[in-house]
Design a protein around this motif. Sequence first.
Motif, PDB file in Angstrom:
ATOM      1  N   ASP A 194      11.003 -66.161 -29.575  1.00 39.54           N
ATOM      2  CA  ASP A 194      12.409 -66.575 -29.420  1.00 39.54           C
ATOM      3  C   ASP A 194      13.382 -65.464 -29.852  1.00 39.54           C
ATOM      4  OD1 ASP A 194      12.872 -66.699 -32.223  1.00 39.54           O
ATOM      5  OD2 ASP A 194      14.027 -68.554 -31.995  1.00 39.54           O
ATOM      6  N   HIS A 195      12.862 -64.350 -30.363  1.00 41.40           N
ATOM      7  CA  HIS A 195      13.644 -63.143 -30.661  1.00 41.40           C
ATOM      8  C   HIS A 195      14.817 -63.391 -31.616  1.00 41.40           C
ATOM      9  CE1 HIS A 195      11.579 -60.594 -27.729  1.00 41.40           C
ATOM     10  NE2 HIS A 195      11.641 -61.607 -26.866  1.00 41.40           N
ATOM     11  N   ASN A 196      14.822 -64.520 -32.350  1.00 40.52           N
ATOM     12  CA  ASN A 196      15.993 -64.871 -33.168  1.00 40.52           C
ATOM     13  C   ASN A 196      17.268 -64.826 -32.333  1.00 40.52           C
ATOM     14  OD1 ASN A 196      15.360 -65.661 -35.835  1.00 40.52           O
ATOM     15  ND2 ASN A 196      14.803 -63.562 -36.353  1.00 40.52           N
ATOM     16  N   ASP A 197      17.194 -65.409 -31.154  1.00 37.09           N
ATOM     17  CA  ASP A 197      18.290 -65.337 -30.197  1.00 37.09           C
ATOM     18  C   ASP A 197      18.408 -66.677 -29.485  1.00 37.09           C
ATOM     19  OD1 ASP A 197      20.142 -63.519 -28.415  1.00 37.09           O
ATOM     20  OD2 ASP A 197      18.873 -64.652 -27.034  1.00 37.09           O
ATOM     21  N   SER A 198      19.626 -67.172 -29.347  1.00 31.84           N
ATOM     22  CA  SER A 198      19.825 -68.492 -28.748  1.00 31.84           C
ATOM     23  C   SER A 198      19.402 -68.528 -27.279  1.00 31.84           C
ATOM     24  CB  SER A 198      21.285 -68.919 -28.885  1.00 31.84           C
ATOM     25  OG  SER A 198      22.132 -68.021 -28.204  1.00 31.84           O
ATOM     26  N   VAL A 199      19.674 -67.452 -26.545  1.00 34.63           N
ATOM     27  CA  VAL A 199      19.303 -67.416 -25.131  1.00 34.63           C
ATOM     28  C   VAL A 199      17.786 -67.410 -24.984  1.00 34.63           C
ATOM     29  CG1 VAL A 199      19.429 -66.072 -23.000  1.00 34.63           C
ATOM     30  CG2 VAL A 199      21.459 -66.282 -24.465  1.00 34.63           C
ATOM     31  N   ALA A 200      17.109 -66.608 -25.796  1.00 31.46           N
ATOM     32  CA  ALA A 200      15.649 -66.543 -25.729  1.00 31.46           C
ATOM     33  C   ALA A 200      15.017 -67.864 -26.148  1.00 31.46           C
ATOM     34  CB  ALA A 200      15.133 -65.403 -26.607  1.00 31.46           C
ATOM     35  N   ALA A 201      15.605 -68.529 -27.153  1.00 26.88           N
ATOM     36  CA  ALA A 201      15.083 -69.829 -27.586  1.00 26.88           C
ATOM     37  C   ALA A 201      15.182 -70.847 -26.453  1.00 26.88           C
ATOM     38  CB  ALA A 201      15.837 -70.314 -28.814  1.00 26.88           C
ATOM     39  N   ALA A 202      16.301 -70.836 -25.744  1.00 22.06           N
ATOM     40  CA  ALA A 202      16.467 -71.751 -24.614  1.00 22.06           C
ATOM     41  C   ALA A 202      15.453 -71.441 -23.512  1.00 22.06           C
ATOM     42  CB  ALA A 202      17.889 -71.646 -24.073  1.00 22.06           C
ATOM     43  N   LYS A 203      15.183 -70.157 -23.285  1.00 21.66           N
ATOM     44  CA  LYS A 203      14.193 -69.772 -22.277  1.00 21.66           C
ATOM     45  C   LYS A 203      12.802 -70.272 -22.657  1.00 21.66           C
ATOM     46  CE  LYS A 203      16.452 -65.616 -20.431  1.00 21.66           C
ATOM     47  NZ  LYS A 203      16.376 -64.132 -20.326  1.00 21.66           N
ATOM     48  N   CYS A 204      12.468 -70.199 -23.944  1.00 19.91           N
ATOM     49  CA  CYS A 204      11.168 -70.713 -24.386  1.00 19.91           C
ATOM     50  C   CYS A 204      11.039 -72.200 -24.071  1.00 19.91           C
ATOM     51  CB  CYS A 204      10.993 -70.491 -25.890  1.00 19.91           C
ATOM     52  SG  CYS A 204      10.678 -68.772 -26.387  1.00 19.91           S
ATOM     53  N   ALA A 205      12.110 -72.961 -24.335  1.00 19.63           N
ATOM     54  CA  ALA A 205      12.074 -74.400 -24.070  1.00 19.63           C
ATOM     55  C   ALA A 205      11.978 -74.691 -22.582  1.00 19.63           C
ATOM     56  CB  ALA A 205      13.308 -75.064 -24.670  1.00 19.63           C
TER      57      ALA A 205
END
Length: 436
Positions: free
Chosen positions: A102-113
């Motif tokens: 998730d890279h400590n990043d909101s965009v990456a966290a959303a991509k993981c989900a």
Amino acid sequence: MTGRRRNRSTSLPGLLTSHARKGILSAGTAAACVSLLAGCGVVPGTTGDAGDDPITVMTWAPQDTKATNKPGMPAFAHAYARWINAKGGINGRKLNVLTCNDHNDSVAAAKCARRAAKENVVAVVGSYSQYADSFFPSLEGAGIPYIGGYGITNAEFTSPLSYPVNGGQPALLAGLGRSLAGCGPVALVRPDTIAGDQLPPLLDSGLKAGGHTSARDQRAAEDATEYDGQAERALETTTSASGDEGCVVPALGDRNGTFMDSFRRAREDYPDVRTATVLGSVDQTVIDATGGASGPYEGSYITGWYPVASDARWDGMKQVIKEEAFGDNRIDAADAGVQTTWIAYTVFKEIVESLGGGEVSADTVTGALDDGLRVSTGGLTPTLRWQFQDKLAAVGFPRLVNANVTLQVVREGRLVSARKGFVDTTRTLQDADVNY
């Protein structure tokens, strides 16, 4: 979390229960089948009736970032899958673990989900992310349960699809505050982030329970390369008032070591103070790296969620590491992230076993949990059972079902138990002045 703060919603995400969602999905799916006069396929997050098909889950955590990193969690998830599959899987089905950074990043966290939904995972298990506001909408939209998050965000204790295995930062800080009630002035050094904003009232709830005044709240950059100014201010705060020995509480995650480097240089010019923190910010490897018995953590109180790493109740996890991850330096048996992932997969295994030979899907997993399944973790936590409105709903934590913490202390450079058994922080949290 980093970046600008956003206004928090006062409503709880995902108001539908799993059974309500299941009924709506079933009705909608049936209508679509009739109207199209065609057979319907497998819905997202299910293994259907394939019987021998793998059970797919996902574990995510930040890696290779300038702030907090938890590479041991996805690494251990893969090791667990190899271990359980070598033993025949769960109920005869192989476990397929997908991982995501998730890279400590909101965009990456959303991509993981979104990837979890696209890959039809039946659960996200044993994961870490500070960006719950980014990933929960996708999980809730797909009906995917989040089992055993690290407990770093408020949403993990409010979302009806979250099934936490520990009390997160709320329990750790409340328990630590109670332990520090005998200190002089207390200073809390914490990240200037949304997640960091949640920490002061929780520590203060424990201090208040012990008759102590609130801590001095010091915000600090989460990814700073030095904390000289913060260390100076913390020492001034904790040594300038009464003659009682003050306490400095750094809660900066992976940056705790950076703070302690600055703190160790600065403290030579001030009277003695005590340090204290929470597991996740400090573990045995950090204590060793900062000088062990001669380092700044000697004598420090540290609250954790689980027994110390030397406890025999961790033998099962250590066997997995020995058999499937020997030599993998990403995986440390004393890391609270790895420990949480082990417990989360223990929970998931019991859920699947409770389904017998039936369908394993996001809905059946959620249904088993919502129907009151009691899960044992071998004494690493109390028996877990999730209800939407639990004891701590009144203070904004309706999903927090395990408020137990352990009190540990650094003695002769080793992290050992300071008190036998668990400390229940439920009452302390109920009295907390938490406004979200």
